[in-house]
Design a protein around this motif. Structure first.
Motif, PDB file in Angstrom:
ATOM      1  N   MET A   3       0.843  -1.202   0.000  1.00 25.86           N
ATOM      2  CA  MET A   3       0.000   0.000   0.000  1.00 25.86           C
ATOM      3  C   MET A   3       0.869   1.239   0.000  1.00 25.86           C
ATOM      4  SD  MET A   3      -2.776  -1.067   2.910  1.00 25.86           S
ATOM      5  CE  MET A   3      -1.479  -1.726   3.948  1.00 25.86           C
ATOM      6  N   PRO A   4       0.423   2.326  -0.645  1.00 23.60           N
ATOM      7  CA  PRO A   4       1.161   3.596  -0.582  1.00 23.60           C
ATOM      8  C   PRO A   4       0.939   4.281   0.775  1.00 23.60           C
ATOM      9  CG  PRO A   4      -0.820   3.869  -1.884  1.00 23.60           C
ATOM     10  CD  PRO A   4      -0.727   2.401  -1.559  1.00 23.60           C
ATOM     11  N   ALA A   5       1.734   5.324   1.033  1.00 23.34           N
ATOM     12  CA  ALA A   5       1.649   6.040   2.309  1.00 23.34           C
ATOM     13  C   ALA A   5       0.304   6.740   2.486  1.00 23.34           C
ATOM     14  CB  ALA A   5       2.788   7.058   2.412  1.00 23.34           C
ATOM     15  N   SER A   6      -0.288   7.206   1.387  1.00 21.76           N
ATOM     16  CA  SER A   6      -1.581   7.884   1.496  1.00 21.76           C
ATOM     17  C   SER A   6      -2.668   6.944   1.999  1.00 21.76           C
ATOM     18  CB  SER A   6      -1.976   8.461   0.132  1.00 21.76           C
ATOM     19  OG  SER A   6      -2.066   7.409  -0.835  1.00 21.76           O
ATOM     20  N   VAL A   7      -2.573   5.670   1.672  1.00 21.63           N
ATOM     21  CA  VAL A   7      -3.556   4.694   2.146  1.00 21.63           C
ATOM     22  C   VAL A   7      -3.281   4.342   3.606  1.00 21.63           C
ATOM     23  CG1 VAL A   7      -4.430   2.352   1.825  1.00 21.63           C
ATOM     24  CG2 VAL A   7      -3.944   3.793  -0.154  1.00 21.63           C
ATOM     25  N   ALA A  67     -12.696   3.805  10.383  1.00 26.67           N
ATOM     26  CA  ALA A  67     -13.836   2.924  10.136  1.00 26.67           C
ATOM     27  C   ALA A  67     -14.325   3.067   8.697  1.00 26.67           C
ATOM     28  CB  ALA A  67     -14.967   3.248  11.107  1.00 26.67           C
ATOM     29  N   PHE A  68     -14.697   1.943   8.094  1.00 27.27           N
ATOM     30  CA  PHE A  68     -15.246   1.872   6.735  1.00 27.27           C
ATOM     31  C   PHE A  68     -14.241   2.323   5.686  1.00 27.27           C
ATOM     32  CE2 PHE A  68     -18.778   2.830   9.646  1.00 27.27           C
ATOM     33  CZ  PHE A  68     -19.530   1.678   9.483  1.00 27.27           C
ATOM     34  N   GLU A  69     -12.938   2.209   6.000  1.00 22.16           N
ATOM     35  CA  GLU A  69     -11.901   2.589   5.045  1.00 22.16           C
ATOM     36  C   GLU A  69     -11.225   1.340   4.497  1.00 22.16           C
ATOM     37  OE1 GLU A  69     -10.834   5.265   3.659  1.00 22.16           O
ATOM     38  OE2 GLU A  69     -12.087   6.750   4.663  1.00 22.16           O
ATOM     39  N   GLN A  70     -10.967   1.378   3.177  1.00 20.43           N
ATOM     40  CA  GLN A  70     -10.162   0.355   2.532  1.00 20.43           C
ATOM     41  C   GLN A  70      -9.210   1.045   1.574  1.00 20.43           C
ATOM     42  OE1 GLN A  70     -13.075  -2.460   0.962  1.00 20.43           O
ATOM     43  NE2 GLN A  70     -12.714  -3.785   2.702  1.00 20.43           N
ATOM     44  N   ALA A  71      -8.365   0.248   0.939  1.00 23.64           N
ATOM     45  CA  ALA A  71      -7.345   0.844   0.070  1.00 23.64           C
ATOM     46  C   ALA A  71      -7.976   1.737  -0.993  1.00 23.64           C
ATOM     47  CB  ALA A  71      -6.494  -0.243  -0.586  1.00 23.64           C
ATOM     48  N   VAL A 103      -0.076  -1.249  14.528  1.00 30.76           N
ATOM     49  CA  VAL A 103       0.517  -0.338  13.550  1.00 30.76           C
ATOM     50  C   VAL A 103       0.798  -1.121  12.271  1.00 30.76           C
ATOM     51  CG1 VAL A 103       1.527   1.181  15.281  1.00 30.76           C
ATOM     52  CG2 VAL A 103       2.840  -0.770  14.445  1.00 30.76           C
ATOM     53  N   ALA A 104       0.985  -0.381  11.193  1.00 28.28           N
ATOM     54  CA  ALA A 104       1.204  -1.018   9.898  1.00 28.28           C
ATOM     55  C   ALA A 104       2.352  -0.329   9.169  1.00 28.28           C
ATOM     56  CB  ALA A 104      -0.065  -0.963   9.054  1.00 28.28           C
ATOM     57  N   ALA A 105       3.064  -1.100   8.383  1.00 29.84           N
ATOM     58  CA  ALA A 105       4.115  -0.579   7.500  1.00 29.84           C
ATOM     59  C   ALA A 105       3.973  -1.293   6.172  1.00 29.84           C
ATOM     60  CB  ALA A 105       5.497  -0.809   8.102  1.00 29.84           C
ATOM     61  N   SER A 106       4.094  -0.536   5.089  1.00 31.99           N
ATOM     62  CA  SER A 106       3.888  -1.167   3.788  1.00 31.99           C
ATOM     63  C   SER A 106       4.553  -0.343   2.702  1.00 31.99           C
ATOM     64  CB  SER A 106       2.382  -1.304   3.500  1.00 31.99           C
ATOM     65  OG  SER A 106       2.164  -1.964   2.277  1.00 31.99           O
ATOM     66  N   ALA A 107       4.822  -0.998   1.605  1.00 31.30           N
ATOM     67  CA  ALA A 107       5.359  -0.342   0.409  1.00 31.30           C
ATOM     68  C   ALA A 107       4.753  -1.042  -0.798  1.00 31.30           C
ATOM     69  CB  ALA A 107       6.886  -0.409   0.372  1.00 31.30           C
ATOM     70  N   VAL A 108       4.417  -0.267  -1.791  1.00 29.57           N
ATOM     71  CA  VAL A 108       3.777  -0.825  -2.982  1.00 29.57           C
ATOM     72  C   VAL A 108       4.716  -1.831  -3.641  1.00 29.57           C
ATOM     73  CG1 VAL A 108       2.808  -0.284  -5.244  1.00 29.57           C
ATOM     74  CG2 VAL A 108       2.436   1.271  -3.322  1.00 29.57           C
ATOM     75  N   GLY A 109       4.189  -3.041  -3.845  1.00 26.54           N
ATOM     76  CA  GLY A 109       4.964  -4.088  -4.488  1.00 26.54           C
ATOM     77  C   GLY A 109       5.848  -4.885  -3.567  1.00 26.54           C
ATOM     78  N   HIS A 110       5.901  -4.522  -2.276  1.00 26.67           N
ATOM     79  CA  HIS A 110       6.776  -5.218  -1.337  1.00 26.67           C
ATOM     80  C   HIS A 110       6.021  -5.791  -0.140  1.00 26.67           C
ATOM     81  CE1 HIS A 110       9.579  -2.663  -3.616  1.00 26.67           C
ATOM     82  NE2 HIS A 110      10.494  -3.595  -3.347  1.00 26.67           N
ATOM     83  N   GLY A 111       4.727  -5.832  -0.214  1.00 28.91           N
ATOM     84  CA  GLY A 111       3.963  -6.439   0.863  1.00 28.91           C
ATOM     85  C   GLY A 111       3.737  -5.495   2.035  1.00 28.91           C
ATOM     86  N   SER A 112       3.169  -6.042   3.096  1.00 27.66           N
ATOM     87  CA  SER A 112       2.810  -5.240   4.279  1.00 27.66           C
ATOM     88  C   SER A 112       3.213  -5.975   5.547  1.00 27.66           C
ATOM     89  CB  SER A 112       1.295  -4.956   4.308  1.00 27.66           C
ATOM     90  OG  SER A 112       0.872  -4.303   3.125  1.00 27.66           O
TER      91      SER A 112
END
Length: 622
Positions: A401-405, A412-416, A446-455
């Motif tokens: 996921m990108p940082a904006s997501v 609540a009620f939020e998805q990518a 907490v979450a950490a993620s990068a597009v194309g590299h998983g979460s």
């Protein structure tokens, strides 16, 4: 009147008081000075009169000697004494004139006559014989009158000096008294002015304060009304969701139950159209139940009514249950699900195992859902510090996921994005609920993620030190569905208290297929009456909670009061913690929420049947 004018008025008032005090002090000081001058002049005049008297008396002596012997009288010497008398008289003449004008006139007349007589006697040979004796006789008379006049003048001057002294005494304290009176008057007037001025200041302030208090009270009342309205709305929402949950879970029990029966009865290949259709029905029904559960949890979290029950539990056992539950789904998506424990973790911690399992199920389920192949790893470890925490990291190799997501991921009620909802389904409540649950458990998510590299999702929860296994509670937990196969139900007698025809048919079919013999009561009153007549002809009672005529909790409470010790298992579509507590406090032995897991139901019946048989076979004590 403006504040500036009020200040100017106060300044002018103080200035007038000061000027009045100065003028009064000056006036009385002048009076004091005049009195002092009067005393001084009277004293000087008295001394001059005394000197004139002494000169007059000496002159009288000279005249008396001249009358006795004319040759001894020296007119020139008499002239000297007269000049002394005249000189001293001029010294007190002004004072005497101001004190007694008549006496001053007599004195001046005597001096004039005396001067004339002295002058005649000073003519020498021209005045001899009888004339000289007459002149001396007249001189003696004039000196007697002068002496009397001087004595009267001395008395008048002494009285004037005494009056001056009295006046001086009277005036002496007047400046201080006047100053004190003016000061007191000024203090009184200034106090009155200050009171008036303060009132002019305080009254608007009090008025403004009262207005502020009124507005605060009105605003407080508005906020209280808004709070009450919000609480009422929240309670209404919670009650609505509870009712919706009940009304959805009841038919879902029939849908899922009959779907299971259809799957068991479908012949042919598992990939056939009929098998796939029934599996689709079951899968969508389970999704609907999951949505209802999320809505209920979110409602309870918002209302602050979600209870956390911290119990000793094994963290690795909870993780193992999660992987066992989701392993089939992971294999279907060609995802390898694995658990990694890089360092030893406590065998037992104190937390809420149900909520910890719910968090991990949601995280692992999301990781599998958004992965197409690759690995999903659960890393279990402990944090260091004075208050160590259990840390579970769920790492996937999905799309990322990108940082904006990430910034809005836990709302609540939020998805990518909208396409995520369309492709993968869900309400967007899972992560929001999981974070709030983690915080209730003393940790965070907490979450950490990068597009194309998983979460990587990291959840932490508070834990205690290693503890001994807990003692068996009074109300035993329901057995897992895996225990059903080891506990046969052949010959078990079950009384089902259920008012829904569909659920009656479903449960009859399930239980009779498992070897049970059963009877059905449509309401709580019928159940109580049947047990009163049949006695202990049943092994287990399955009691729905919402029943006509008499509800399940009332019927259970009445049975316990009458001494019934049959195991009672509550079946209800009300899945909230408060409903579970209400059932157990009414006397139920176990609690199962709808939709019913048939394996868990059978295992629960078998478990309580075995317990009842064990109690019946135990020899009496003693």
């Amino acid at each position: 009147m403006s504040l500036t004018w009020k200040l100017v008025l106060g300044f002018l008032f103080a200035l007038v008081l000061q000027v009045a005090q100065m003028l009064t002090s000056g006036f009385f000081t002048a009076q004091m000075r005049d009195a002092s001058e009067q005393v001084s002049d009277a004293l000087t005049a008295c001394l001059a009169v005394q000197a004139a008297l002494e000169a007059t008396r000496e002159l009288v002596v000279r005249v008396e000697q001249g009358r006795a012997d004319e040759q001894t009288f020296d007119a020139a010497v008499a002239r000297v004494f007269f000049d002394e008398v005249e000189s001293q008289s001029s010294g007190f003449a002004r004072m005497l004139d101001s004190v007694d004008e008549r006496e001053f006139g007599l004195l001046r007349g005597n001096l004039v006559r005396l001067e004339r007589t002295v002058h005649e006697l000073g003519q020498g040979p021209a005045l001899v014989g009888e004339a000289r004796r007459d002149a001396l006789e007249f001189l003696a008379d004039d000196l007697g009158q002068l002496e009397q006049s001087l004595q009267r003048s001395q008395v008048r001057l002494r009285h004037a000096g005494r009056d001056g002294i009295e006046r001086e005494r009277a005036v002496h304290d007047l400046p201080a008294q006047a100053s004190l009176v003016i000061t007191l008057a000024g203090v009184v007037l200034m106090a009155a002015f200050v009171l008036w001025y303060s009132r002019q200041l305080v009254v608007p302030i009090q008025r403004a304060w009262g207005e502020l208090e009124r507005r605060v009270q009105e605003r407080t009342a508005e906020l209280a009304a808004a709070r009450d309205a919000a609480d009422a709305a929240n309670q209404t929402k919670t009650a609505f969701l509870a009712n919706v949950s009940h009304e959805l879970r009841t038919p879902m029990t029939a849908i899922l139950g009959f779907a299971d029966l259809m799957l068991d009865g479908v012949s042919g290949d598992a990939g056939s159209l009929q098998h796939e259709a029934v599996a689709t029905i079951r899968r969508n029904a389970e999704s609907m139940v999951a949505i209802v559960n999320d809505l209920l949890d979110m409602s309870k979290l918002e209302a602050g009514k979600l209870a956390i029950e911290c119990l000793p539990c094994s963290p690795l056992a909870v993780v193992e249950e999660v992987t066992a539950l989701l392993r089939v789904k992971a294999e279907a998506r060609r995802v390898r699900l694995q658990t990694v424990v890089p360092a030893p973790v406590p065998t037992t911690i104190r937390t809420d195992p149900l909520r910890l399992r719910q968090i991990l199920v949601n995280l692992v389920d999301n990781a599998i859902k958004f992965s197409s192949g690759g690995d999903v790893t659960i890393v279990v470890s402990c944090t260091d510090g004075e208050s160590p925490q259990l840390r579970c990291e769920v790492v996937d190799q999905g799309m990322g996921m990108p940082a904006s997501v990430l910034a809005r991921l836990f709302q609540a009620f939020e998805q990518a994005d909208a396409s995520t909802t369309r492709r993968h389904g869900g309400t967007g409540l899972g992560l929001a609920i999981s974070r709030q649950l983690a915080r209730l458990l003393g940790g965070d998510l907490v979450a950490a993620s990068a597009v194309g590299h998983g979460s990587r999702f990291t959840v932490t929860v508070a834990m205690g030190v290693d503890v001994a296994p807990p003692a068996a509670p009074n109300v035993a937990p329901a057995p897992t569905s895996s225990q059903a196969a080891s506990r046969p139900l052949t010959g078990a007698r079950v009384l089902l208290v259920e008012d829904g025809p569909d659920n009656q048919r479903l449960l009859r079919h399930l239980l009779e297929r498992a070897g049970c013999s059963m009877e059905i009561a449509a309401n709580g009153k019928e159940c109580v009456d049947r047990l009163a007549s049949a006695g202990a002809s049943f092994d287990v009672v399955l009691m729905d909670m919402q029943l006509p005529v008499r509800d399940g909790n009332t019927a259970t409470r009445l049975l316990r009061q009458r001494g019934c010790d049959l195991p009672i298992v509550s079946l209800t579509a009300n899945a909230m913690q408060a409903d579970r507590e209400a059932c157990l406090s009414a006397g139920s032995d176990a609690f199962l929420s709808k939709p019913i897991d048939r394996k868990l139901l059978l295992a629960t019946i078998a478990d309580w049947r075995g317990r009842r048989s064990g109690r019946a076979a135990a020899p009496p004590a003693g």
